[in-house]
Write a protein that holds these residues in place. Sequence first.
Motif, PDB file in Angstrom:
ATOM      1  N   TRP A  80      44.745  42.027  33.392  1.00 45.87           N
ATOM      2  CA  TRP A  80      44.101  41.615  34.637  1.00 45.87           C
ATOM      3  C   TRP A  80      44.233  40.108  34.879  1.00 45.87           C
ATOM      4  CZ3 TRP A  80      41.767  44.506  38.455  1.00 45.87           C
ATOM      5  CH2 TRP A  80      41.621  45.875  38.191  1.00 45.87           C
TER       6      TRP A  80
ATOM      7  N   LYS B 165      46.757  38.321  35.421  1.00 47.72           N
ATOM      8  CA  LYS B 165      47.872  37.916  36.280  1.00 47.72           C
ATOM      9  C   LYS B 165      47.405  37.516  37.676  1.00 47.72           C
ATOM     10  CE  LYS B 165      50.923  41.157  33.855  1.00 47.72           C
ATOM     11  NZ  LYS B 165      51.732  42.394  33.985  1.00 47.72           N
ATOM     12  N   THR B 166      46.215  37.905  38.037  1.00 48.31           N
ATOM     13  CA  THR B 166      45.728  37.599  39.382  1.00 48.31           C
ATOM     14  C   THR B 166      45.457  36.111  39.541  1.00 48.31           C
ATOM     15  OG1 THR B 166      43.963  38.047  40.989  1.00 48.31           O
ATOM     16  CG2 THR B 166      43.335  38.052  38.672  1.00 48.31           C
TER      17      THR B 166
ATOM     18  N   SER C 130      43.272  35.221  41.956  1.00 43.99           N
ATOM     19  CA  SER C 130      41.996  35.238  42.667  1.00 43.99           C
ATOM     20  C   SER C 130      40.892  35.825  41.783  1.00 43.99           C
ATOM     21  CB  SER C 130      42.120  36.071  43.948  1.00 43.99           C
ATOM     22  OG  SER C 130      40.864  36.274  44.557  1.00 43.99           O
TER      23      SER C 130
END
Length: 209
Positions: A29, A31-32, A34
């Motif tokens: 997770w 890699k986001t 935001s």
Amino acid sequence: MTPVTTVHGTAYPWGAKNVDTDVIIPAHWLKTVSRAGLGRGAFETVRSEPGNLFDDPRYAGAPILIAGDNFGCGSSREHAAWALADMGVQAVIAPSFSDIFSGNAVKNGIVPVVLPQEVIDRLLEVAQDQPVTVDLETMTVTTPFQDRFTFALDPFRRRCLMEGLDEIGLTLARDTQISNFEIGVAAERPWLNRESADEGVAVEGDRRT
């Protein structure tokens, strides 16, 4: 950051010990770019198990998480705090926290409450069907059964939470002092201003040619 004075409501009565940041938010997770939506990945491995606590409708949207010793250990990823905040958690109560996680929690408006294991055991029992209240004004955790437990928190961190100050907020709060300092430096050392710096670059460029 939104100021936090009181956190009241349902609490996840989890109590698990040594919960590391990879359990809070798995690596894939990260890699986001935001913070929004990370709550969907929070406790993904736990949620993969049928009948897990985090998908129990009794605790949906709970603003408080009750955990065990050494919560937030492992990596230094701030995404763990982002994921908790995105799923609506505003306070975590545990016997101890990883230092890095504790700092990240405060920077993201999450209150890290340290209480002894016997108190955690009591809160785990109460939270099965009753709300819990964390009050930063009185520095207490209370229940509908008149339980009242006092906790400690670094005064600076408490102020940041209650005033909603992260690093940017703290800097902006000193805007006047910073501006006055810059004006003073410009008056005392005029050669440091932008025009002088630009002229210096041009002269240096001419010498190279």
